[in-house]
Design a protein around this motif. Structure first.
Motif, PDB file in Angstrom:
ATOM      1  N   VAL A  26      19.784  13.890  -6.387  1.00  0.00           N
ATOM      2  CA  VAL A  26      21.241  13.838  -6.553  1.00  0.00           C
ATOM      3  C   VAL A  26      21.553  12.728  -7.545  1.00  0.00           C
ATOM      4  CG1 VAL A  26      23.464  13.509  -5.440  1.00  0.00           C
ATOM      5  CG2 VAL A  26      21.604  14.674  -4.217  1.00  0.00           C
ATOM      6  N   GLY A  27      22.115  13.127  -8.730  1.00  0.00           N
ATOM      7  CA  GLY A  27      22.465  12.127  -9.738  1.00  0.00           C
ATOM      8  C   GLY A  27      21.252  11.307 -10.104  1.00  0.00           C
ATOM      9  N   THR A  28      21.453   9.993 -10.113  1.00  0.00           N
ATOM     10  CA  THR A  28      20.348   9.082 -10.430  1.00  0.00           C
ATOM     11  C   THR A  28      19.788   8.405  -9.174  1.00  0.00           C
ATOM     12  OG1 THR A  28      21.956   7.307 -10.841  1.00  0.00           O
ATOM     13  CG2 THR A  28      21.240   8.625 -12.753  1.00  0.00           C
ATOM     14  N   GLN A  29      20.178   8.906  -8.017  1.00  0.00           N
ATOM     15  CA  GLN A  29      19.691   8.298  -6.773  1.00  0.00           C
ATOM     16  C   GLN A  29      18.186   8.548  -6.594  1.00  0.00           C
ATOM     17  OE1 GLN A  29      22.007   9.694  -3.464  1.00  0.00           O
ATOM     18  NE2 GLN A  29      23.983   9.207  -4.450  1.00  0.00           N
ATOM     19  N   GLU A  30      17.543   7.612  -5.949  1.00  0.00           N
ATOM     20  CA  GLU A  30      16.109   7.700  -5.721  1.00  0.00           C
ATOM     21  C   GLU A  30      15.832   8.404  -4.388  1.00  0.00           C
ATOM     22  OE1 GLU A  30      12.825   4.581  -7.194  1.00  0.00           O
ATOM     23  OE2 GLU A  30      13.886   3.927  -5.397  1.00  0.00           O
ATOM     24  N   THR A  31      14.885   9.312  -4.440  1.00  0.00           N
ATOM     25  CA  THR A  31      14.495  10.056  -3.241  1.00  0.00           C
ATOM     26  C   THR A  31      13.090   9.613  -2.809  1.00  0.00           C
ATOM     27  OG1 THR A  31      15.830  11.948  -3.897  1.00  0.00           O
ATOM     28  CG2 THR A  31      14.072  12.351  -2.280  1.00  0.00           C
ATOM     29  N   ILE A  32      12.952   9.399  -1.500  1.00  0.00           N
ATOM     30  CA  ILE A  32      11.681   8.908  -0.945  1.00  0.00           C
ATOM     31  C   ILE A  32      10.946  10.070  -0.274  1.00  0.00           C
ATOM     32  CG2 ILE A  32      10.572   7.301   0.649  1.00  0.00           C
ATOM     33  CD1 ILE A  32      13.034   5.504   0.337  1.00  0.00           C
ATOM     34  N   ILE A  33       9.642  10.246  -0.670  1.00  0.00           N
ATOM     35  CA  ILE A  33       8.810  11.311  -0.093  1.00  0.00           C
ATOM     36  C   ILE A  33       7.563  10.635   0.513  1.00  0.00           C
ATOM     37  CG2 ILE A  33       7.545  13.436  -0.585  1.00  0.00           C
ATOM     38  CD1 ILE A  33       9.391  13.778  -3.037  1.00  0.00           C
ATOM     39  N   PRO A  34       7.253  10.873   1.796  1.00  0.00           N
ATOM     40  CA  PRO A  34       6.049  10.252   2.408  1.00  0.00           C
ATOM     41  C   PRO A  34       4.773  10.640   1.665  1.00  0.00           C
ATOM     42  CG  PRO A  34       7.450  11.200   4.097  1.00  0.00           C
ATOM     43  CD  PRO A  34       8.002  11.673   2.788  1.00  0.00           C
ATOM     44  N   ALA A  35       3.911   9.653   1.516  1.00  0.00           N
ATOM     45  CA  ALA A  35       2.624   9.899   0.839  1.00  0.00           C
ATOM     46  C   ALA A  35       1.588   8.916   1.387  1.00  0.00           C
ATOM     47  CB  ALA A  35       2.788   9.726  -0.667  1.00  0.00           C
ATOM     48  N   GLY A  36       0.333   9.098   1.044  1.00  0.00           N
ATOM     49  CA  GLY A  36      -0.741   8.203   1.490  1.00  0.00           C
ATOM     50  C   GLY A  36      -1.149   8.481   2.926  1.00  0.00           C
ATOM     51  N   PRO A  37      -1.333   7.387   3.691  1.00  0.00           N
ATOM     52  CA  PRO A  37      -1.820   7.560   5.078  1.00  0.00           C
ATOM     53  C   PRO A  37      -1.007   8.532   5.904  1.00  0.00           C
ATOM     54  CG  PRO A  37      -1.935   5.268   4.423  1.00  0.00           C
ATOM     55  CD  PRO A  37      -1.242   5.978   3.321  1.00  0.00           C
ATOM     56  N   PRO A  38       0.337   8.630   5.648  1.00  0.00           N
ATOM     57  CA  PRO A  38       1.014   9.634   6.486  1.00  0.00           C
ATOM     58  C   PRO A  38       0.455  11.035   6.311  1.00  0.00           C
ATOM     59  CG  PRO A  38       2.608   8.137   5.511  1.00  0.00           C
ATOM     60  CD  PRO A  38       1.281   7.846   4.851  1.00  0.00           C
ATOM     61  N   PRO A  95       0.820  -1.219   0.000  1.00  0.00           N
ATOM     62  CA  PRO A  95       0.000   0.000   0.000  1.00  0.00           C
ATOM     63  C   PRO A  95       0.847   1.259   0.000  1.00  0.00           C
ATOM     64  CG  PRO A  95       0.030  -0.954   2.187  1.00  0.00           C
ATOM     65  CD  PRO A  95       0.771  -1.932   1.289  1.00  0.00           C
ATOM     66  N   ILE A  96       0.186   2.336  -0.401  1.00  0.00           N
ATOM     67  CA  ILE A  96       0.937   3.594  -0.579  1.00  0.00           C
ATOM     68  C   ILE A  96       1.385   4.119   0.788  1.00  0.00           C
ATOM     69  CG2 ILE A  96       0.808   5.949  -1.406  1.00  0.00           C
ATOM     70  CD1 ILE A  96      -1.258   5.037  -3.418  1.00  0.00           C
ATOM     71  N   THR A  97       2.655   4.246   0.891  1.00  0.00           N
ATOM     72  CA  THR A  97       3.239   4.902   2.078  1.00  0.00           C
ATOM     73  C   THR A  97       4.222   6.004   1.690  1.00  0.00           C
ATOM     74  OG1 THR A  97       5.037   3.267   2.163  1.00  0.00           O
ATOM     75  CG2 THR A  97       3.020   2.792   3.449  1.00  0.00           C
ATOM     76  N   ALA A  98       4.697   5.934   0.421  1.00  0.00           N
ATOM     77  CA  ALA A  98       5.701   6.931  -0.009  1.00  0.00           C
ATOM     78  C   ALA A  98       5.722   7.004  -1.541  1.00  0.00           C
ATOM     79  CB  ALA A  98       7.068   6.561   0.508  1.00  0.00           C
ATOM     80  N   VAL A  99       6.326   8.082  -2.034  1.00  0.00           N
ATOM     81  CA  VAL A  99       6.578   8.292  -3.478  1.00  0.00           C
ATOM     82  C   VAL A  99       8.077   8.206  -3.683  1.00  0.00           C
ATOM     83  CG1 VAL A  99       6.353   9.845  -5.444  1.00  0.00           C
ATOM     84  CG2 VAL A  99       4.540   9.738  -3.699  1.00  0.00           C
ATOM     85  N   PHE A 100       8.505   7.402  -4.634  1.00  0.00           N
ATOM     86  CA  PHE A 100       9.944   7.243  -4.950  1.00  0.00           C
ATOM     87  C   PHE A 100      10.246   7.990  -6.274  1.00  0.00           C
ATOM     88  CE2 PHE A 100       8.441   3.698  -2.493  1.00  0.00           C
ATOM     89  CZ  PHE A 100       9.415   3.493  -1.546  1.00  0.00           C
ATOM     90  N   VAL A 101      11.082   9.003  -6.182  1.00  0.00           N
ATOM     91  CA  VAL A 101      11.387   9.875  -7.343  1.00  0.00           C
ATOM     92  C   VAL A 101      12.864   9.757  -7.659  1.00  0.00           C
ATOM     93  CG1 VAL A 101      11.284  12.209  -8.276  1.00  0.00           C
ATOM     94  CG2 VAL A 101       9.578  11.454  -6.594  1.00  0.00           C
ATOM     95  N   SER A 102      13.187   9.649  -8.956  1.00  0.00           N
ATOM     96  CA  SER A 102      14.589   9.597  -9.420  1.00  0.00           C
ATOM     97  C   SER A 102      14.695  10.316 -10.780  1.00  0.00           C
ATOM     98  CB  SER A 102      15.055   8.145  -9.534  1.00  0.00           C
ATOM     99  OG  SER A 102      14.319   7.460 -10.525  1.00  0.00           O
TER     100      SER A 102
END
Length: 204
Positions: free
Chosen positions: A165-177, A121-128
């Motif tokens: 940063v570069g091609t690293q993936e960044t995690i952003i809280p989403a959903g129930p949080p 389930p949705i807990t975060a958004v992963f952006v790269s």
């Protein structure tokens, strides 16, 4: 006739002959004892006497002119110049033109591309970010907007900034949080400073 008379008689014809000869254009040369003449014996004289002899040399003015000397011999013709045979012409060998190989330019690098995904389930958004140099940084913004459902009824929206940063993936809280699940439709949109953007629709 004595010796004197005999001498006078001997010379008179000579005078006459000399006179006639001069009138005829003939010169007379008289040779005497000084010219080494031989001595002659006069029959009427008891002693040897020297007599004169006459030599007639023509000086006729009507005598033909002497022949002129022959003309000088013509100079020999100049020597012919030496013949010169030019060297045979050897055309240069033909060369096939082969253009220098120029490698084609490398293909342009693909443009940067931002991507995002969510877990279940949705807990975060992963952006790269793809197609960027390692270690490079770019600022981005995530917009979480309710499209329908109870969340949309109250006009729910959340914006959050972050850095990739570069091609690293960044995690952003989403959903129930961000609040209780209502089954509403949300649209997640990421926009970055390098002109890239992407969006994803989710329900929670």
């Amino acid at each position: 006739m004595d010796a004197k008379t005999t001498s006078s008689w001997y010379r008179r014809p000579g005078v006459f002959v000399a006179s006639a000869t001069i009138a005829a254009g003939v010169s007379i040369a008289m040779l005497g004892p000084s010219d080494q003449d031989p001595a002659k014996i006069d029959a009427a004289s008891p002693r040897a006497t020297k007599s004169l002899e006459y030599i007639l040399v023509t000086t006729d003015p009507w005598a033909p002119d002497p022949e002129p000397p022959p003309p000088p011999a013509a100079p020999p013709p100049p020597a012919a110049p030496p013949t010169y045979d030019p060297p045979a012409y050897n055309p240069p060998a033909t060369r096939e033109y082969v253009p220098q190989y120029v490698p084609p330019p490398p293909p342009p690098a693909p443009p940067p591309q931002v991507s995002l995904r969510v877990d279940n389930p949705i807990t975060a958004v992963f952006v790269s970010m793809a197609n960027v140099p390692p270690g490079s940084t770019v600022g981005c913004q995530l917009a979480d907007v309710a499209l329908s459902g109870a969340a949309a009824a109250i006009g729910w929206r959340k914006d959050e900034g972050f850095t990739l940063v570069g091609t690293q993936e960044t995690i952003i809280p989403a959903g129930p949080p961000n609040g209780p699940a209502t089954g509403s439709n949300f649209r997640l949109t990421v926009t970055c400073d390098n002109g890239t953007s992407n969006s994803l629709d989710v329900v929670y």
